[in-house]
Structure formats: structure tokens, C-alpha cells
Design a protein around this motif. Structure first.
Motif, PDB file in Angstrom:
ATOM      1  N   PRO A 133      -3.210  12.306  -3.403  1.00  0.00           N
ATOM      2  CA  PRO A 133      -4.009  13.246  -4.202  1.00  0.00           C
ATOM      3  C   PRO A 133      -3.437  14.657  -4.256  1.00  0.00           C
ATOM      4  O   PRO A 133      -3.875  15.477  -5.072  1.00  0.00           O
ATOM      5  CB  PRO A 133      -5.378  13.232  -3.503  1.00  0.00           C
ATOM      6  N   PHE A 134      -2.441  14.952  -3.428  1.00  0.00           N
ATOM      7  CA  PHE A 134      -1.846  16.282  -3.429  1.00  0.00           C
ATOM      8  C   PHE A 134      -0.542  16.336  -4.235  1.00  0.00           C
ATOM      9  O   PHE A 134       0.094  17.375  -4.328  1.00  0.00           O
ATOM     10  CB  PHE A 134      -1.600  16.752  -1.995  1.00  0.00           C
ATOM     11  N   SER A 135      -0.169  15.183  -4.824  1.00  0.00           N
ATOM     12  CA  SER A 135       1.022  15.150  -5.671  1.00  0.00           C
ATOM     13  C   SER A 135       0.648  15.534  -7.101  1.00  0.00           C
ATOM     14  O   SER A 135      -0.418  15.174  -7.604  1.00  0.00           O
ATOM     15  CB  SER A 135       1.630  13.747  -5.660  1.00  0.00           C
ATOM     16  N   LYS A 136       1.554  16.214  -7.782  1.00  0.00           N
ATOM     17  CA  LYS A 136       1.308  16.564  -9.182  1.00  0.00           C
ATOM     18  C   LYS A 136       1.326  15.328 -10.073  1.00  0.00           C
ATOM     19  O   LYS A 136       0.899  15.385 -11.228  1.00  0.00           O
ATOM     20  CB  LYS A 136       2.336  17.588  -9.668  1.00  0.00           C
ATOM     21  N   HIS A 137       1.817  14.212  -9.541  1.00  0.00           N
ATOM     22  CA  HIS A 137       1.876  12.973 -10.306  1.00  0.00           C
ATOM     23  C   HIS A 137       0.707  12.035  -9.989  1.00  0.00           C
ATOM     24  O   HIS A 137       0.745  10.858 -10.339  1.00  0.00           O
ATOM     25  CB  HIS A 137       3.201  12.254 -10.029  1.00  0.00           C
ATOM     26  N   TYR A 138      -0.336  12.579  -9.368  1.00  0.00           N
ATOM     27  CA  TYR A 138      -1.530  11.783  -9.043  1.00  0.00           C
ATOM     28  C   TYR A 138      -2.321  11.444 -10.301  1.00  0.00           C
ATOM     29  O   TYR A 138      -2.880  10.361 -10.422  1.00  0.00           O
ATOM     30  CB  TYR A 138      -2.401  12.575  -8.069  1.00  0.00           C
ATOM     31  N   ASP A 139      -2.356  12.385 -11.260  1.00  0.00           N
ATOM     32  CA  ASP A 139      -3.188  12.186 -12.449  1.00  0.00           C
ATOM     33  C   ASP A 139      -2.569  12.777 -13.714  1.00  0.00           C
ATOM     34  O   ASP A 139      -3.255  13.026 -14.697  1.00  0.00           O
ATOM     35  CB  ASP A 139      -4.578  12.789 -12.234  1.00  0.00           C
ATOM     36  N   ASP A 140      -1.254  12.966 -13.706  1.00  0.00           N
ATOM     37  CA  ASP A 140      -0.633  13.695 -14.817  1.00  0.00           C
ATOM     38  C   ASP A 140      -0.456  12.860 -16.090  1.00  0.00           C
ATOM     39  O   ASP A 140       0.008  13.374 -17.113  1.00  0.00           O
ATOM     40  CB  ASP A 140       0.723  14.284 -14.401  1.00  0.00           C
ATOM     41  N   GLN A 141      -0.853  11.584 -16.065  1.00  0.00           N
ATOM     42  CA  GLN A 141      -0.790  10.764 -17.276  1.00  0.00           C
ATOM     43  C   GLN A 141      -2.181  10.422 -17.816  1.00  0.00           C
ATOM     44  O   GLN A 141      -2.298   9.786 -18.866  1.00  0.00           O
ATOM     45  CB  GLN A 141      -0.021   9.466 -17.002  1.00  0.00           C
TER      46      GLN A 141
END
Length: 796
Positions: free
Chosen positions: A756-764
Motif C-alpha cells: 500500500p505504500f508503493s506508487k504502483h498500488y493503485d496507479d491503474q
């Protein structure tokens, strides 16, 4: 005053220290996307480029090194997901969630996946490439487990780290296979209907395949309460921290139907939504092999993939690969059961389930020649009438690892087809297209037949042998099509044409809506390109729903309609079947459909069984067909005495009730009943069910287009509330264009990362909801320009 100032200063310092500490902790938890680190067992330096959406592009000198790197980077993004997936089949969720997971664990521990995995592993060739590469992948996971950052979920729940083994891989495949099956949700319910009301009530449900008109073309006595099985298993799968597989679309357009004369491949497997999402994308490049694939957490070979030579994907076949058998105990001796050759002793198994913060639970359960006794695995199922489950996955040899390896390493169509033939279960439509212009699909699964007249949608007689399997079909008899003359192949979970001398293979096929729409669109056009395919894969239209709406309106009593009701009918009459955010008609249609089904079926089935019925393929199939039968036995409400309701009575009551409910919910102004207000999606993390953690772990909610059984199949369950919470949909949308393979497209429902702390958790997530795509990059120069770089070095 000075004392107050000092106290405030101390408090500010403490808050600052805590904030700095929290930021440092969060930074520490983030995945490592650049820099360098050392890994054991690497032969040579391996480079991982993480592109602008977090997809790893792994460049290695050997496939073994690439697989070790894959295991490591996969674990740093999805270790929590891997941990949950490997625990389901052996019944080990209670170790981390406590007694709330005990029912789930008892069931899965008892159905035999773990034992079947052990048998399969014992037969493996330890010198095979599939085995060695799997071990390299597991080595990468375990190195991250030892040296990488502990996911926050492990800390919150209190998970003790344990090494991953090849048995975990097989158990994950086993759970996937069970979630594909449908008999466990359907057969017991239909048996209860038959026993309570007779066979006339089954005729309108289409269980002999009568409703499956759009078929995939091939080129070559005492009432028992059985529904506890259906209810229990459905609830377990619905509440599982890992979503079940549900359906899918795929089509592969041949060179004669595309602008460029090259194959275009499209696939969007339908899976229950969760966070993180199902698939992890990765691109592996070695001097000998290149593949861009979608991977299940904890498994080494992708089930969806492509390279410059070929592409493949899957949909659910929906074939029947589970049979239930009513066994008969010996009088005065419950340790024996009847077989065709006399009485036989039950095989007895014992298992211990560890439960967090509680004592261990010891299970004892029985096994027959057909399989495990379900009564031992479910608390509310009576013991005196034992029911056994016969499942292809645990009955037949499991070669899923070699199959997955073969799919991802095929040199030609012959190799690929051979790999498909190794899959006994689950039943899949495996879709294929290549750079040479070939298109094909093959149905996987060990198919079989019973004696004439045996209906496998009902619970069978286990004692006489007359309802046992009588014949296994050779793989060459499975439904398939290779380079058909009509120029394309497709699948939308609909029934294939007859096989084995006119035999329609039994299954739990979905309504023809998507199949009819896909085949109709493909037939009408012969100049397809990637952009046109991308619009089609996001298509939100149902031609069948328009016909159903017309049939409902034709059955309506038009007397005494209010002005608002007339306006509602006007909206429906002009509806083109679209389910876009601004549309009003789908809001009306789905409310009317729900109430029509409820007023027709709930009186016989009861509330719980009716809700179960809504979620199975039979309940979905019935919508477009039962409404046409004016003489259906289901129209009469058995709870009203001295009155026999007609189709017009039920349809009219449902319409009036629907309009009132929508007015109460959305107001008097019909034009404001927009679909986007009632159809929403939220991607739920297992810990997001805790209100305080929802904002951290869940993604959404979003207003959502699409609907049940449109190509953009964002499906939901009905309820009295009138809110349609999307349960799942396309787990990815992929388009591979062999005219421009380096610019093929994909999208995931949320993102690559499970952190949840990655920028790729919800970027799509927003792109996905809007029907947009991103590149699946293959060009190394472009990859380097748009990526961060992580170098993995061998330990000295």
C-alpha cells in the motif's frame, strides 16, 4: 507560562519524532525499485528494469537466473497475497485469522487438494526444466522472505514467516482449480428443487442445455436438505480472502479479418475483485527465451502470456468436473458403505488444524471410492445420509506444472496443444494466436460420460454403480477449433457444439449474452485493428437484455399506469442495451429483473436458496428464457391460497414494486436514475474490512459502467437495497497485435504492487475504470528510457 511553553515544546518534539519515525518506517516498507543488492545462487549479474507502471523487465544470462530474480521481485510486491493463497488449500488460514476461518479450513483440508499435491510432487522428474526453474523461482521468494522487508500485513496479523516449497505451488493451483468449478454451488440446490416439487420445476431451468443457443463453433424419492452444501461452499468462496475465478472473454482474430493481415489476440479473464489484484505482470528476457506474462502469486509460470512469436490466454470452460454421490451406510455399521460389489470400509483420515489464540482442532473424516464425505466437512449437514464428492482434479494425475511450463515454452502449435492436453482440471478454454497467422482454441480437461439418462446436475446414486463414470474421452475429442474457415475463435463461457457423436457436454455455461454480442460484432467486420478491438473489449451493451426488456413489457398489464410508470416504460422502449454511467434504463431494468425473479422463485425456494440461485449459472440462464413461457409452473405463488398467479400478475406486480422502490431510493425524477449512482466498485483488501484500515488498504469506490453479462462484464449480485456492488470483472484486459507486437496493450484493475505504500498500488485503477490501456513493453531501448534500474549481483 514558561512551564506550559516547555510542555508544548516537548509535545511538538515528540510529535515531530513520531512523524519522522512513521515516515522512515513507511519509506522502509516501500519496494526497492533501484540500486543494487546481492542474491545467492545467481550465476551472473541480472538487471531488472521497473517501468513507469512497476512492471519488472528482467534481463538475465540464463533462465534460472531470471526465475530467481522473478521470485524475488514478485515476493517484494505480493508476499502477503502469496501467503494467503498457499494457506487456503491445506486449511491453514485459522493460524493467522483465528476461529473466523475455521469453517473454511475444515472444508479445504478435507477435500484432498494437499494429498493430491503430494502425490503429484512424488511423481515429478527432478531433472526436468519445469522443476528446476520452479525451484529457482521459490529460491527467489525465500531469499526475499529472509532478507527483504516484512509486509505490514504480516506485522498487523502476526504471521510467522515460513519457507515456500513446491507443495505451496501445487496447493495454489489446486485452490484455483476448485474456484473454477460450479457443481458444488449448483447440484445440491437443483436436487432439492426436484425432490420437493418434481421434475416439472426443473424444465424451466434449462439444466439439459436447452438455453445454450449460441454455442462455440467447433472445427472438428425422499426430500433431503442438500442445499447446505451449496450454501456453505458459496459462502466460503465469497468470503475468501482470495477471490474465486468466475468467467472470461477471449477472441483471436485471424489474418483475413484484420487490416494488416496479422493476428490480433484479446483476452479478459473474469475474476472476483480484490486488492491486490490477481495478476502480476513480468517480462523475462534471456538469450534463449523471452516472455511477457501474467502470474498468479506464488506460481512460477504465467497462465496468460505473449512474446514476439505467439500469445495465449484462457477463459473458463464451465464443464462439469464435480459429481456428488449419495452413499448408503451398512445397517447398524456406519464404518461401511454400499458398493456395486458389496460393502466396503470407509477410509479414515485425521488432520489437525492450528487455530490462532485457541486450541488445535482435530478433524476426522471419511473417504469413499468416489471421494471425501462432505457431511464430515460441514457442520449443518446431517451425518446419516453421507454425500461424497468426486472431483477430477484430485482423482486424475496432476500435471499442471508441466502444462504451465509447456504453454510458456512452446516452439509451435503442436507443442502448445500437447501442453493443453496435460491439464485434467480445471476445464479451460485455452486461446492461442501467433505471428505466423494461426488462431486456435482448445478445451482442457479430462472429459467423461455416464450412462444415458444420468443427469449430473443432480446428486447421483453412489451405491449401485449405475450412475458412475462409464467412459473417459480422449483429448482429441475435446471441443476445439484450429484456423476455422470463418476466420476467428472466441469464448465467453458459453456451451460448445456437440462432441463425441452428438454429445452436448454437461456444464454450468453462462447465458448467451456475451457470446452473441462477440460473435455478432466479429462477423460484421473484416478490417479489425487494435483500436477497434480495444473498444470492443470495453463494450457495455447487451442485445439480449433489450429482448428480455421487450418480453417483460409485452407481459405487463398496462391498465392504470401512473405518469411516472409511463415515463419509465418510455425509457425502456428506447433503450439500446447500454450500461454506461449516465444511462437510466439499466437502473430500471435490473430492479425489475430482480423483483421478477424474486416474485417468481422465492416462494418455492425460500430466501436463502433463492439468493443462492441468483448467483449460479442456472439463475442467470433462466432470465432470458423463463419469461417466454406463459405456462411455467413457477408463476404461481404457492403461498397464496385459492389464487393461481399468472405471468402477467407476477410481471406487473414486479414492475409496480420496482418503480416505487426506485422513487424511494433515487427520487421522483426518472432522468436522474443514472446507472453510475447505483453501480459501484471497491477493490477490497482482506484487512480493509476493518473500518479503521479501509482507507489504507482498499482502492475505490468508483462509479462503474458495465454490468452482468456484457462484454465489459463488471458483475454484481442483486439485493433489496438497489445498490449494485461490483464483485468482480476483467482481471486484466490484454490486446496483442502481431502487426505491432512491441506496442501491445494491457491494464490491471488497480496496480502491480500489493504494497500500500508503493506508487504502483493503485496507479491503474482510474484508467481501468475508464477503459484505457497501457503498453506491454518489449523494446529494450524504450524500457531503459522509462524505467528505474535494480541490479542483482551474485554473492561472492
Amino acid at each position: 507560562m514558561r512551564i506550559i511553553k516547555k510542555i508544548l515544546l516537548v509535545l511538538l518534539v515528540l510529535i515531530a519524532v513520531l512523524a519522522i519515525g512513521l515516515c522512515a518506517y513507511i519509506f522502509h516498507l516501500k519496494p526497492k525499485y533501484e540500486g543494487s543488492l546481492q542474491l545467492k545462487n545467481l550465476e551472473k549479474e541480472t538487471t531488472v528494469y521497473f517501468d513507469d507502471f512497476g512492471v519488472p523487465h528482467i534481463y538475465a544470462d540464463s533462465e534460472k537466473d531470471a526465475m530467481t530474480a522473478l521470485g524475488y521481485v514478485h515476493a517484494q510486491e505480493r508476499l502477503w497475497q502469496m501467503e494467503l493463497l498457499r494457506r487456503i488449500a491445506p486449511g491453514r488460514l485459522s493460524e493467522i485469522f483465528g476461529t473466523v476461518a475455521l469453517k473454511n479450513d475444515k472444508f479445504f483440508a478435507g477435500i484432498g487438494i494437499e494429498e493430491a499435491s503430494a502425490k503429484a510432487i512424488a511423481r515429478l522428474d527432478k531433472n526436468s526444466e519445469s522443476y528446476k526453474l520452479t525451484q529457482a523461482y521459490l529460491d527467489g521468494i525465500n531469499q526475499y522472505l529472509d532478507e527483504g522487508v516484512t509486509p505490514i500485513e504480516f506485522t498487523l496479523v502476526g504471521v510467522k514467516k515460513q519457507k515456500f516449497t513446491i507443495k505451496d505451488v501445487y496447493n495454489i493451483f489446486g485452490y484455483m482449480s476448485f474456484s473454477f468449478a460450479m457443481a458444488q454451488k449448483t447440484d445440491p440446490l437443483l436436487t432439492d428443487v426436484k425432490n420437493k416439487y418434481g421434475v416439472a420445476y426443473l424444465k424451466d431451468l434449462g439444466i439439459e442445455g436447452e438455453f445454450n443457443n449460441t454455442r462455440i463453433k467447433i472445427s472438428k424419492e425422499k426430500t433431503e436438505e442438500y442445499t447446505e452444501i451449496s450454501k456453505s461452499i458459496t459462502a466460503m468462496l465469497d468470503q475468501s480472502p482470495i477471490p474465486p475465478f468466475v468467467g472470461s472473454n477471449s477472441w483471436v482474430v485471424g489474418p483475413h479479418k484484420t487490416k494488416t493481415g496479422k493476428v490480433i489476440f484479446a483476452n479478459d479473464p473474469h475474476i472476483g475483485f480484490s486488492q491486490p489484484a490477481t495478476w502480476y505482470e513480468a517480462h523475462l528476457v534471456t538469450p534463449q527465451h523471452e516472455l511477457y506474462g501474467c502470474y498468479l502469486a506464488g506460481t512460477p509460470f504465467p497462465l496468460l502470456a505473449h512474446n514476439r512469436d505467439y500469445a495465449y490466454g484462457l477463459t473458463m470452460f464451465e464443464n462439469d468436473d464435480i459429481d456428488f454421490y449419495q452413499e448408503k451406510n451398512k445397517a447398524n455399521d456406519a464404518s461401511q458403505y454400499q458398493t456395486p460389489t458389496g460393502f466396503s470400509k470407509y477410509e479414515i483420515r485425521k488432520k489437525t488444524i492450528k487455530v490462532k489464540d485457541s486450541s488445535d482442532v482435530v478433524m476426522t473424516f471419511k473417504i469413499t471410492r468416489h471421494g471425501p464425505i462432505m457431511n464430515d466437512l460441514m457442520e449443518r449437514l446431517e451425518k446419516k445420509n453421507p454425500i461424497a464428492m468426486s472431483w477430477t482434479y484430485t482423482r486424475e494425475p496432476i500435471q499442471i506444472l508441466d502444462a504451465a511450463y509447456g504453454l510458456s515454452h512452446a516452439k509451435n502449435t503442436t507443442d502448445f496443444k500437447k501442453a493443453v492436453s496435460l491439464i485434467a482440471a480445471p476445464g479451460l478454454n485455452v486461446m492461442y494466436g501467433d505471428a505466423k497467422g494461426n488462431v486456435a482454441w482448445w478445451a482442457s480437461g479430462k472429459l467423461y460420460r455416464h450412462n444415458e439418462g444420468v443427469n449430473t446436475h443432480l446428486i447421483l446414486d453412489g451405491s449401485s454403480g449405475k450412475e458412475d463414470i462409464t467412459k473417459f474421452l480422449d483429448f482429441e475429442q475435446n471441443p476445439s477449433a484450429e484456423n476455422p474457415e470463418w476466420g476467428y475463435v472466441y469464448s465467453a463461457n458459453n456451451q460448445p457444439e456437440a462432441i463425441d457423436n452428438g454429445y452436448l457436454y454437461p456444464g454450468y455455461y453462462l447465458p448467451e449474452d456475451r457470446a452473441k454480442r462477440i460473435s455478432g460484432i466479429l462477423n460484421a467486420k473484416s478490417d479489425w485493428d487494435k483500436e477497434a478491438i480495444s473498444k470492443m473489449i470495453y463494450d457495455n451493451t447487451s442485445d439480449v437484455a433489450v429482448e428480455v426488456s421487450k418480453n417483460l413489457m409485452a407481459s405487463l398489464d398496462n391498465k392504470l399506469l401512473s405518469n411516472n410508470e409511463k415515463e419509465v416504460l418510455k425509457v425502456l422502449k428506447s433503450w439500446k442495451g447500454t450500461t454506461n454511467l449516465e444511462d437510466v434504463a439499466p437502473t430500471i431494468y435490473n430492479k425489475w429483473i430482480y423483483l421478477y425473479l424474486k416474485n417468481t422463485f422465492e416462494d418455492e425456494m425460500g430466501k436463502d436458496n433463492f439468493n443462492l440461485f441468483l448467483g449460479i449459472s442456472t439463475g442467470k440462464q433462466v432470465i432470458a428464457n423463463q419469461i417466454k413461457n406463459e405456462n411455467s409452473v413457477w408463476w404461481d405463488n404457492i403461498k397464496t391460497k385459492n389464487v393461481k398467479e399468472t405471468r402477467t400478475d407476477i410481471v406487473s406486480k414486479s414492475f409496480h414494486d420496482a418503480v416505487i422502490a426506485l422513487q424511494n431510493q433515487l427520487g421522483e425524477n426518472v432522468s436522474e436514475w443514472n446507472w453510475g449512482k447505483v453501480h459501484t466498485v471497491e477493490h477490497e483488501h482482506p484487512l480493509g474490512k476493518v473500518a479503521a484500515l479501509r482507507g489504507l488498504f482498499n482502492v475505490g469506490p468508483f462509479n462503474s459502467p458495465g454490468s452482468n453479462e456484457v462484454i465489459n462484464n463488471l458483475f454484481f449480485g442483486f439485493n433489496d437495497e438497489g445498490k449494485y456492488y461490483t464483485k468482480g470483472g476483467p482481471s486484466t484486459r490484454r490486446i496483442v497485435d502481431f502487426a505491432d507486437v512491441e506496442n501491445s496493450w494491457s491494464i490491471l484493475p488497480t496496480g502491480q504492487s500489493g504494497n500500500p505504500f508503493s506508487k504502483h498500488y493503485d496507479d491503474q485503477a482510474e484508467m481501468y475504470n475508464a477503459g484505457k490501456f497501457r503498453k506491454m513493453k518489449l523494446n529494450k531501448e524504450e524500457i531503459i528510457k522509462t524505467s528505474t534500474k535494480l541490479v542483482l549481483k551474485p554473492t561472492k
